[in-house]
Design a protein around this motif. Structure first.
Motif, mmCIF file in Angstrom:
data_model
loop_
_atom_site.group_PDB
_atom_site.id
_atom_site.type_symbol
_atom_site.label_atom_id
_atom_site.label_comp_id
_atom_site.label_asym_id
_atom_site.label_seq_id
_atom_site.Cartn_x
_atom_site.Cartn_y
_atom_site.Cartn_z
ATOM 1 N N VAL A 83 0.842 -1.206 0.000
ATOM 2 C CA VAL A 83 0.000 0.000 0.000
ATOM 3 C C VAL A 83 0.875 1.253 0.000
ATOM 4 N N ASN A 84 0.579 2.158 -0.932
ATOM 5 C CA ASN A 84 1.170 3.495 -1.016
ATOM 6 C C ASN A 84 2.686 3.477 -1.175
ATOM 7 N N ASP A 85 3.458 3.637 -0.096
ATOM 8 C CA ASP A 85 4.915 3.678 -0.219
ATOM 9 C C ASP A 85 5.538 2.287 -0.196
ATOM 10 N N ALA A 86 4.751 1.237 0.016
ATOM 11 C CA ALA A 86 5.244 -0.137 -0.091
ATOM 12 C C ALA A 86 5.140 -0.573 -1.547
ATOM 13 N N GLY B 22 -8.381 6.539 -1.942
ATOM 14 C CA GLY B 22 -7.177 7.109 -2.516
ATOM 15 C C GLY B 22 -5.918 6.295 -2.302
ATOM 16 N N ASP B 23 -5.992 5.208 -1.531
ATOM 17 C CA ASP B 23 -4.818 4.356 -1.358
ATOM 18 C C ASP B 23 -4.392 3.750 -2.693
ATOM 19 N N LEU B 24 -3.096 3.633 -2.901
ATOM 20 C CA LEU B 24 -2.554 2.937 -4.063
ATOM 21 C C LEU B 24 -2.169 1.533 -3.595
ATOM 22 N N LEU B 25 -2.870 0.546 -4.109
ATOM 23 C CA LEU B 25 -2.689 -0.845 -3.678
ATOM 24 C C LEU B 25 -2.068 -1.667 -4.801
ATOM 25 N N THR B 26 -1.051 -2.437 -4.462
ATOM 26 C CA THR B 26 -0.466 -3.403 -5.379
ATOM 27 C C THR B 26 -0.733 -4.809 -4.860
ATOM 28 N N PHE C 289 -3.419 -0.371 -8.450
ATOM 29 C CA PHE C 289 -4.624 0.404 -8.741
ATOM 30 C C PHE C 289 -4.962 1.264 -7.532
ATOM 31 N N ILE C 290 -5.837 2.235 -7.762
ATOM 32 C CA ILE C 290 -6.235 3.172 -6.717
ATOM 33 C C ILE C 290 -7.577 2.729 -6.144
ATOM 34 N N GLY D 246 9.343 7.595 1.534
ATOM 35 C CA GLY D 246 7.916 7.573 1.838
ATOM 36 C C GLY D 246 7.040 7.958 0.665
ATOM 37 N N CYS D 247 7.627 8.084 -0.531
ATOM 38 C CA CYS D 247 6.836 8.439 -1.714
ATOM 39 C C CYS D 247 6.026 7.241 -2.196
ATOM 40 N N ARG D 248 5.087 7.496 -3.065
ATOM 41 C CA ARG D 248 4.244 6.427 -3.601
ATOM 42 C C ARG D 248 4.990 5.577 -4.626
ATOM 43 N N THR D 249 4.478 4.369 -4.812
ATOM 44 C CA THR D 249 5.138 3.379 -5.657
ATOM 45 C C THR D 249 4.088 2.620 -6.461
ATOM 46 N N ALA D 250 4.526 1.957 -7.523
ATOM 47 C CA ALA D 250 3.621 1.115 -8.311
ATOM 48 C C ALA D 250 4.409 -0.016 -8.946
#
Length: 260
Positions: free
Chosen positions: A77-80, A94-98, A116-117, A232-236
């Motif tokens: 999630v998010n920065d992971a 708004g969470d970014l989930l992988t 995806f968001i 701590g930035c977002r990732t994908a």
């Protein structure tokens, strides 16, 4: 070890890939605001068992992890970004989930990941990041054909990631796959064309571009598994398992409507 699959083994790989694609599709539809990551892990377990398959993660114990992974899917999630260990966390708008899933069915593994968001809020930074990893994956697949080299795929992927302004970490990347989840060759997400192992029909590869907004450095959680951006930035992270065929590359983990 590098495996070259027989036609019969490739048919089994298609089944494994289709199962991974279907489970990820189901989990994406269920991953809503208010969903707990542990519920996603339990759903993955049930779907794998129902299909008569086995998880590649539960007993997974590589040198870079701390003990067996012990779960059925990676949830970042998010920065992971990689090896996200499911834990007691409830998804927010708004969470970014992988979701990263690997299963073995009748002795052949397949591996794929989607980012995806969750919910209705769609931060532009997250949208751009996901789009870039998906484009990099498509370009990497497009470069895969008999006679091409691993460096050709790495270069194609890296050109998209660098072109979008992201730096690239080469500690973790794509890999060979077959009777086990992780095999040679290693496929960095950037590289020089014309170098490395020559692709042959029957080879299975898991291509997996991933990126972080403003860093190429990772940190590891206290769980010994979850890798996060150092800032701590977002990732994908986007991934498909492909088979090298006489004509090019066949995507095994895509939905039937988009399978190449």
């Amino acid at each position: 070890m590098i495996e070259i699959l027989t036609p019969a083994e490739l048919d089994r790989a298609r089944d494994s890939g289709a199962l991974v694609a279907e489970i990820l599709r189901t989990l994406r539809n269920r991953a809503l605001v208010g969903t707990n990551l542990l519920a996603i892990d339990e759903w993955a377990r049930a779907l794998i068992v129902e299909a008569g398959a086995s998880s590649c993660y539960v007993d997974y114990e590589p040198s870079f992890g701390r003990g067996p992974f012990g779960h059925y899917i990676c949830t970042a999630v998010n920065d992971a970004v990689l090896h996200g260990k499911p834990h007691d966390y409830t998804l927010a708008d708004g969470d970014l989930l992988t979701l990263d899933l690997a299963v073995s069915l009748r002795g052949i593994a397949a591996d794929a990941a989607i980012s995806f968001i969750v919910g209705q809020t769609r931060p532009a930074e997250s949208v751009a990041l996901i789009d870039t990893t998906e484009r990099a994956l498509a370009v990497g697949i497009g470069a895969a054909r008999p006679g091409a080299r691993i460096g050709d795929l790495s270069h194609a992927i890296g050109a998209v990631l660098h072109g979008a302004g992201y730096s690239v970490n080469t500690e973790f990347g794509g890999h060979g796959i077959g009777s086990t989840m992780h095999q040679d060759p290693h496929i960095p997400n950037t590289g020089r064309p014309g170098r490395g192992y020559i692709l042959r029909p029957g080879l299975l590869l898991a291509l997996e571009p991933w990126a972080m907004v403003d860093t190429d450095r990772l940190t590891t959680d206290t769980d010994g598994w979850t890798l996060r951006s150092a800032t701590g930035c977002r990732t994908a992270h986007s991934e498909h398992t492909i088979a090298i065929t006489e004509d090019g590359a066949e995507v095994l983990t895509a939905s039937p409507s988009v399978r190449a």
